[in-house]
Scaffold this active site. Structure first.
Site, short mmCIF file in Angstrom:
data_model
loop_
_atom_site.label_atom_id
_atom_site.label_comp_id
_atom_site.label_asym_id
_atom_site.label_seq_id
_atom_site.Cartn_x
_atom_site.Cartn_y
_atom_site.Cartn_z
N ARG A 134 45.45 46.88 44.61
CA ARG A 134 46.80 47.35 44.55
C ARG A 134 47.70 46.10 43.71
O ARG A 134 48.42 46.66 42.36
CB ARG A 134 47.58 47.94 45.50
CG ARG A 134 47.40 49.34 45.80
CD ARG A 134 47.24 49.45 47.44
NE ARG A 134 46.16 48.67 47.85
CZ ARG A 134 44.79 49.07 47.93
NH1 ARG A 134 44.48 50.32 47.59
NH2 ARG A 134 44.00 48.05 48.23
N THR A 135 48.00 45.11 44.34
CA THR A 135 49.23 44.15 44.07
C THR A 135 48.83 43.64 42.48
O THR A 135 49.67 43.93 41.45
CB THR A 135 49.32 43.19 45.08
OG1 THR A 135 49.14 43.74 46.15
CG2 THR A 135 50.71 42.38 44.65
N LYS A 152 37.99 23.20 41.21
CA LYS A 152 37.80 21.60 41.04
C LYS A 152 38.81 20.97 41.62
O LYS A 152 38.58 19.52 41.36
CB LYS A 152 37.73 21.50 39.31
CG LYS A 152 36.98 22.59 38.39
CD LYS A 152 37.28 22.12 37.01
CE LYS A 152 36.69 23.43 36.10
NZ LYS A 152 37.68 23.27 35.01
N ARG A 165 49.04 35.19 44.36
CA ARG A 165 48.74 35.46 45.79
C ARG A 165 47.85 34.37 46.39
O ARG A 165 47.12 33.95 45.31
CB ARG A 165 47.79 36.56 45.85
CG ARG A 165 47.30 36.82 47.08
CD ARG A 165 46.53 38.37 47.47
NE ARG A 165 47.41 39.08 47.39
CZ ARG A 165 47.16 40.55 47.89
NH1 ARG A 165 46.03 41.04 48.08
NH2 ARG A 165 48.22 41.15 47.84
N HIS A 213 54.96 39.32 52.13
CA HIS A 213 54.32 40.15 51.08
C HIS A 213 55.62 40.91 50.41
O HIS A 213 55.48 42.16 50.59
CB HIS A 213 53.21 40.91 51.37
CG HIS A 213 52.44 41.81 50.20
ND1 HIS A 213 52.92 41.48 48.81
CD2 HIS A 213 51.25 42.30 50.30
CE1 HIS A 213 52.10 42.30 48.28
NE2 HIS A 213 50.79 42.75 49.14
N1 CP Z 1 48.67 46.40 49.63
C1 CP Z 1 48.04 45.34 49.03
O1 CP Z 1 48.51 44.25 49.12
O2 CP Z 1 47.06 45.74 48.66
P1 CP Z 1 45.97 44.69 47.60
O3 CP Z 1 45.49 43.67 48.84
O4 CP Z 1 44.65 45.53 47.35
O5 CP Z 1 46.65 44.07 46.81
#
Ligand code: CP
Length: 303
Positions: free
Chosen positions: A51-52, A80, A101, A129
């Site tokens: 999603r993100t 590396k 991320r 998040h």
């Molecule tokens: N909600 C969410 O962060 O989903 P993903 O881990 O698929 O990005």
């Protein structure tokens, strides 16, 4: 230059502006189809995501911009030994904005301190998040019509669930919110969050059984047990199916309660619940694109 590392990086007034912009984008996407012409988003994902990452990529593409990036650390020079600080200095030469991320708490903060472009925290370990929080708030605002005066139950892995931690930090700024934390003992909400709630005199309760509190809830925020943050598989297997929301249990809930989930889902919501009009998690994923479009425009000062 601004970054988004924590949901508190924006005031509630600024959040409202982002939500208004997201609503405008939803209503008239064509109007925004070229606002990011010539701009580049870098998606630097050291951890898996559907999603993100893809909603950021969709958002930038729908704004007319382009996307570069990597979707796992193994295909980047992190494998590396390159540091996050060096990586972001280099990415700053290639892109106008970066969504990152990383499995380590604080990685996005480190990146923002060295970056020459806006950095968006797309999830840092079990910490925060914030763009999921923007998505959650927009969903609640759009489907409930308000961001105040409700009882929210947060259920599942409250220890490692960064979406939960971010959402609580954002919601405490709105009046008359009551939190019900529903988790097994091993996955309780961290003490630092409970201390923050006590200091702010915000009502909360911790319970183990979902059924005991379901009738009280205006919102139920389900979460999966975060396998990747467990130290041993045995504990994960023991706890992973602790909560399963079924159509039978939904009979206990208010008629207008919303079920939210940041997704991905594993077993914690039975697929039959998807047909219940109160299930809002796929709509939530859709709102994630609009709010990320609004966020990109805001951080690039294109509003
Ligand atoms: N909600 C969410 O962060 O989903 P993903 O881990 O698929 O990005």
């Amino acid at each position: 230059m601004r970054h988004l590392i924590s949901p508190l990086d924006f005031t509630t007034e600024e959040l409202n502006q982002i939500f208004d912009l997201a609503a405008s984008i939803e209503q008239n996407p064509q109007k925004y189809a070229h606002v990011c012409d010539g701009k580049i988003l870098a998606t630097c994902f050291y951890e898996p995501s559907t999603r993100t990452r893809l909603s950021f990529e969709s958002a930038m593409t729908r704004l007319g911009g382009q996307v570069i990036g990597f979707s796992d650390a193994g295909s980047s020079s992190a494998s590396k030994g390159e540091s996050v600080s060096d990586t972001i200095r280099v990415i700053s030469c290639y892109a106008d904005i970066c969504a990152m991320r990383h499995p380590k708490e604080g990685a996005a903060t480190v990146a923002s301190s060295k970056s020459l472009i806006p950095v968006i925290n797309a999830g840092d370990g079990g910490h925060q998040h914030p763009t999921q929080t923007l998505t959650d708030l927009l969903t609640i605002k759009n489907l409930k019509g308000r961001l105040d005066n409700f009882t929210i139950g947060l259920c599942g892995d409250l220890k490692f669930g960064r979406t939960v931690h971010s959402l609580i930090h954002a919601l405490v700024r709105y009046p008359n919110i009551r939190f019900l934390f529903i988790s097994p003992e091993e996955l309780r909400i961290p003490d630092y969050i409970l201390e923050m709630l006590k200091e702010r005199k915000i009502p909360f309760e911790e319970v183990i059984r979902l059924e005991d509190v379901l009738p009280q809830l205006d919102l139920l925020y389900m979460t999966r047990v975060q396998r990747e943050r467990f130290f041993n598989e045995e504990d994960y297997v023991r706890l992973k199916d602790f909560y399963i929301l079924t159509t039978e249990k939904m009979k206990l809930a208010k008629e207008d309660m919303l079920v939210l989930h940041p997704l991905p889902r594993v077993n914690e919501i039975d697929v039959e619940v998807d047909d219940d009009p109160r299930a809002a998690y796929f709509k939530q994923a859709q709102y994630g694109v609009y709010v990320r479009m609004a966020l990109i425009m805001t951080l690039l000062e294109l509003v």
